[in-house]
Design an enzyme around this catalytic site. Structure first.
Site, short mmCIF file in Angstrom:
data_model
loop_
_atom_site.label_atom_id
_atom_site.label_comp_id
_atom_site.label_asym_id
_atom_site.label_seq_id
_atom_site.Cartn_x
_atom_site.Cartn_y
_atom_site.Cartn_z
CG ASN A 1 -29.92 55.18 -10.92
OD1 ASN A 1 -31.24 55.21 -12.40
ND2 ASN A 1 -30.32 54.21 -9.88
CB SER A 2 -28.24 62.11 -10.18
OG SER A 2 -28.01 62.74 -11.43
CB THR B 1 -22.38 61.71 -11.55
OG1 THR B 1 -22.27 63.82 -11.59
CG2 THR B 1 -20.80 61.27 -13.10
CG ASP C 1 -23.20 66.79 -10.44
OD1 ASP C 1 -23.37 67.38 -9.89
OD2 ASP C 1 -23.70 65.84 -11.56
CG HIS D 1 -26.58 67.58 -11.51
ND1 HIS D 1 -26.23 66.32 -11.08
CD2 HIS D 1 -28.08 66.44 -11.41
CE1 HIS D 1 -26.26 65.36 -11.43
NE2 HIS D 1 -27.23 64.95 -11.39
#
Length: 437
Positions: free
Chosen positions: A200-201, A217, A128, A98
């Site tokens: 932080n993803s 995630t 993801d 994402h």
């Protein structure tokens, strides 16, 4: 950072290391489980963590410019996140799908001030995850440890670039393992209370020695979209399999078993007369499949797979989803109150098609059964066309291409045929339109 909104939650951030209060001296520190820096006279995890920090990068995704322009059509930033270098020699960076979704161009910013263009090697929506590659020298990499060694209560450190800040390190503990049920993906998450926020993803979750145990995630949020002390990371056990597949094939090629799984919950448990609320219900088994050969039947409740307790269908999907084709999985199940055991083989995926059972069908990644209200979606395969277009478990199908569907086999025929399909559904009493390519 993907945020899963829930209200009424209690926000707790554990930042205290429980150790005896002892004198900060080298002699006393030898008796402490926490590393001690004798020169500065402080307890610290910096030595192990500092080796990993140069390999934590910022990922910027650039997309198509919109609106009036002066004739230039250069892509502009549309999202940003974090990433981890796990192979310095080849310049391999792992991040979230994402973070890079919808991008035309990608850049990677290093802690030493350098910035590089990156090439997208591949993505996997079901987990993801995404893999980027940069051409650079002098890179660092993070050592990876098997997440199966984790225990609830272990210290965990999240690193990334949250909320527009420079590289940031936060600390917490492993709050839970094997978490699932947050969506229609391949889920077997590590839960932590280390502070994780937007940005932080894709960043790493580290153990106290600075080794990668997962990729951050998503978060659970009480409504504001910020950190409430509940974050989830894809474990390294899943991560390394997916990365290897993406590097080799550009995509993840998963096997199949021929069984359609649904999640056991309190309502289903009552309907089936069970005394448990965790497990995966086998909704149907395709004729000639490995699930049929293993002796599994419709209505069986899978409670363990490969020695792991099964919370719901996501647990089973995660195990099958990272199993090499030809792998034989140990399965424990309940049938009419009695426990059974069998071995389930993971087979190469068949040509795309429709599985038709006695009371359910599976087509385009959507599993559908006939209920009193009509045709209800009860499971959506992670990474499938149905998942990509937003179809959710619980949706009720009213019309397809503007026409009502009377029978389950008619629904199978329509969805099984090639071409675009427009589904009119209800979700929570509200009308929704889903277009399946």
């Amino acid at each position: 950072m993907r945020s899963i909104i829930r209200t009424g939650g209690l926000s707790v951030l554990a930042l205290v290391v429980a150790v005896p209060l002892i004198a900060a001296t080298p002699a006393a520190a030898q008796q402490s489980p926490v590393p001690f820096d004798a020169q500065r006279g402080v307890f610290t995890f910096a030595t192990g963590l500092e080796r990993a920090l140069p390999a934590v990068v910022q990922v910027t995704t650039l997309g198509q410019s919109e609106g009036p322009s002066s004739g230039e059509n250069e892509p502009r930033p549309i999202s940003s996140g974090s990433g981890a270098i796990i192979d310095a020699r080849e310049g391999i960076v792992v991040t979230n799908n994402h973070v890079v979704e919808g991008g035309r161009k990608f850049t990677v910013d290093m802690t030493d001030g350098r910035i590089f263009d990156a090439v997208l090697i591949g993505t996997d929506k079901a987990t993801d995850l995404a893999v980027l590659k940069i051409e650079a020298t002098g890179l660092s990499q993070i050592d990876v440890v098997n997440s199966d060694s984790l225990r609830t209560g272990d210290l965990a450190f999240a690193v990334g670039y949250p909320l527009g800040l420079d590289q940031t390190l936060t600390m917490g503990v492993i709050s839970g393992l094997g978490r699932s049920g947050m969506g229609d993906r391949i889920e077997d998450y590590i839960q932590t209370d280390a502070a994780v926020n937007s940005g932080n993803s894709g960043g790493p979750l580290l153990d106290s020695r600075g080794r990668l145990i997962g990729i951050n995630t998503s978060i659970l949020s009480g409504g504001g979209g910020g950190n409430d002390g509940i974050a989830f990371a894809v474990p390294s056990r899943i991560l390394m399999y997916v990365v290897a597949q993406l590097r080799e094939n550009g995509e993840v090629r998963r096997g199949t078993t021929g069984a359609i799984f649904g999640s056991l919950n309190a309502e289903r448990s009552r309907d089936l007369g069970l005394g448990i609320v965790r497990g995966a219900v086998i909704e149907d088994v395709a004729p000639g499949s490995s699930a049929e050969a293993a002796g599994l039947q419709r209505g069986d409740i899978v409670t363990r797979i490969q020695g792991r307790p099964v919370s719901n269908a996501g647990t089973v999907a995660a195990t099958i989803g990272i199993a090499e084709r030809g792998t034989r999985l140990e399965v424990v199940y309940l049938r009419e109150g009695r426990e059974g055991r069998t071995t389930l083989a993971v087979e190469p995926p068949s040509e795309p098609g429709t599985i038709i059972g006695m009371g359910v069908i599976m087509a385009r990644g959507a599993s559908v059964r006939l209920v009193s209200e009509g045709f209800q979606v009860f499971a959506v395969e992670g990474g499938s066309a149905a998942a990509a277009e937003g179809l959710l478990a619980g949706d009720l199908i009213l019309l397809i291409d503007g026409a009502p569907i009377a029978r389950l086999d008619d629904l199978a025929s329509v969805l099984g045929a090639e071409g675009r399909r427009v589904m009119s559904i209800t979700r929570g009493g509200e009308p929704v339109e889903i277009v399946l390519p």
